[in-house]
Design an enzyme around this catalytic site. Structure first.
Site, PDB file in Angstrom:
ATOM      1  N   ASN A  70      -5.733   1.056  -5.715  1.00  0.00           N
ATOM      2  CA  ASN A  70      -4.558   1.611  -6.395  1.00  0.00           C
ATOM      3  C   ASN A  70      -3.972   0.482  -7.231  1.00  0.00           C
ATOM      4  OD1 ASN A  70      -1.832   2.191  -7.092  1.00  0.00           O
ATOM      5  ND2 ASN A  70      -1.767   3.798  -5.533  1.00  0.00           N
ATOM      6  N   GLU A  91      -3.557   5.571  -9.665  1.00  0.00           N
ATOM      7  CA  GLU A  91      -2.284   5.255 -10.323  1.00  0.00           C
ATOM      8  C   GLU A  91      -2.509   4.420 -11.581  1.00  0.00           C
ATOM      9  OE1 GLU A  91       1.801   5.319  -8.732  1.00  0.00           O
ATOM     10  OE2 GLU A  91       0.883   4.314  -7.025  1.00  0.00           O
ATOM     11  N   ASP A 108      -6.413   6.198  -2.485  1.00  0.00           N
ATOM     12  CA  ASP A 108      -5.128   6.042  -1.823  1.00  0.00           C
ATOM     13  C   ASP A 108      -4.824   7.372  -1.155  1.00  0.00           C
ATOM     14  OD1 ASP A 108      -2.528   5.826  -1.054  1.00  0.00           O
ATOM     15  OD2 ASP A 108      -1.747   5.214  -3.003  1.00  0.00           O
ATOM     16  N   ASN A 165      -2.512   7.854   1.134  1.00  0.00           N
ATOM     17  CA  ASN A 165      -1.116   7.956   1.546  1.00  0.00           C
ATOM     18  C   ASN A 165      -1.004   8.501   2.966  1.00  0.00           C
ATOM     19  OD1 ASN A 165       0.768   6.873  -0.351  1.00  0.00           O
ATOM     20  ND2 ASN A 165       0.161   8.456  -1.806  1.00  0.00           N
ATOM     21  N   ASP A 175      -5.170   2.978   2.149  1.00  0.00           N
ATOM     22  CA  ASP A 175      -6.274   3.144   1.197  1.00  0.00           C
ATOM     23  C   ASP A 175      -7.574   3.151   2.004  1.00  0.00           C
ATOM     24  OD1 ASP A 175      -4.920   2.632  -1.677  1.00  0.00           O
ATOM     25  OD2 ASP A 175      -4.000   1.332  -0.156  1.00  0.00           O
ATOM     26  N   ASP A 208       0.889  -3.399  -5.669  1.00  0.00           N
ATOM     27  CA  ASP A 208       1.342  -3.430  -4.272  1.00  0.00           C
ATOM     28  C   ASP A 208       0.230  -2.999  -3.314  1.00  0.00           C
ATOM     29  OD1 ASP A 208       1.652  -0.941  -5.463  1.00  0.00           O
ATOM     30  OD2 ASP A 208       3.737  -0.659  -4.844  1.00  0.00           O
ATOM     31  N   HIS A 209      -0.895  -2.512  -3.851  1.00  0.00           N
ATOM     32  CA  HIS A 209      -2.083  -2.203  -3.042  1.00  0.00           C
ATOM     33  C   HIS A 209      -3.176  -3.247  -3.307  1.00  0.00           C
ATOM     34  CE1 HIS A 209      -1.059   2.200  -2.215  1.00  0.00           C
ATOM     35  NE2 HIS A 209      -0.207   1.898  -3.162  1.00  0.00           N
TER      36      HIS A 209
END
Length: 260
Positions: free
Chosen positions: A7, A34, A150, A152, A221, A250-251
């Site tokens: 991501n 993303e 991802d 989530n 992930d 941030d991933h």
DNA sequence: ATGGCTGCAGGATGCAGA
């Protein structure tokens, strides 16, 4: 064959980091989520220069997924089947011919689902049900495939540094976990977990409140393998170095090695 | 901590993220 998922949190804002990592690790396939770009704004030529074929499913502003592959991408399909109204760009899949046959690679960005008292949460659960149906069809064809992305979903408490912090979060709701288990129970294997049974491995650290410095992370992930792909699983790892780089997502990437 | 950053669209802040 090295397959990675990441991501990237905005491909244009993250282009230097993405190119540097791709040059260094040189995955055969890279699944991005993303990208936050329309297809025309995705810097495909920068990856083509590195020897990749590029397929995107983007939209303006947010969401968006991509597939990058050194080998040609065949039968590219955009959008998760099962809805006439879902206009989020969260799913792209393609087939790659390999010496042992063919591998189907999916790059997916599963809805976040927060807040849980909004319509975003049922949208997430419905999306997961559609994914389950799609996986069931691929399994029925006995395909070698990998669902990368991802998700989530924090699968278990071992996948969060501070599970209590996520109790009211869509990523850890009982319904979320139950639907994720239904997906796994079709016969899929969490590639990273198959290779690393311990806790303390994460793929996301929030930008806020020094989450990275405190290792306040979660593992959301994932790369889920069909039985045929699992038979060819050599190894899996999380490349958390990248979270400490300048201007990071941030991933961080998750990587599997498949002997195909 | 009341989301404490971050990217994006658009042209100021609001939305989305997890």
């Amino acid at each position: 064959m090295k397959v990675a998922t990441w991501n990237i949190n905005g491909i244009r804002a993250r282009l230097d980091v993405a190119l540097t990592w791709t040059r260094e690790v040189s995955p055969d396939v890279l699944c991005l989520q993303e990208i936050k770009s329309e297809d025309a704004a995705f810097p495909a030529e920068r990856f083509e220069e590195l020897g990749y074929n590029v397929a995107t499913h983007g939209q303006k502003g947010f969401n968006g997924v991509a597939l990058l592959s050194k080998l040609p991408l065949e039968d590219v399909s955009r959008g998760l089947p099962g809805s006439d109204t879902d206009d989020h760009a969260r799913f792209i899949e393609a087939v790659i011919s390999v010496p042992s046959g063919a591998v189907r690679i999916v790059s997916l960005y599963l809805p976040n689902g927060n807040p849980i008292d909004s319509d975003k949460f049922p949208y997430k659960l419905a999306w997961m049900q559609r994914l389950e149906r799609h996986a069931r069809e691929m399994l029925a064809r006995e395909e070698t495939f990998a669902l990368c992305g991802d998700f989530n979903v924090i699968p278990t408490d071992a996948d969060a540094r501070f599970p209590a912090n996520w109790r009211n979060d869509a990523l850890m709701q009982p319904e979320t976990r139950a639907q994720y288990r239904r997906l796994l129970n079709l016969g899929l294997t969490d590639a990273f977990r198959a290779c690393d049974a311990g806790d303390g491995s994460y793929t996301f650290w929030d930008y806020q409140a020094g989450a990275w410095q405190k290792n306040n992370g979660i593992r959301i992930d994932h790369i889920l393998l069909s039985p045929q792909a699992t038979d060819r699983l050599v190894g899996a790892e999380i490349d958390k170095r990248v979270r400490g780089w300048e201007k990071p997502s941030d991933h961080v990437p998750v990587i599997v090695e498949l002997d195909v």
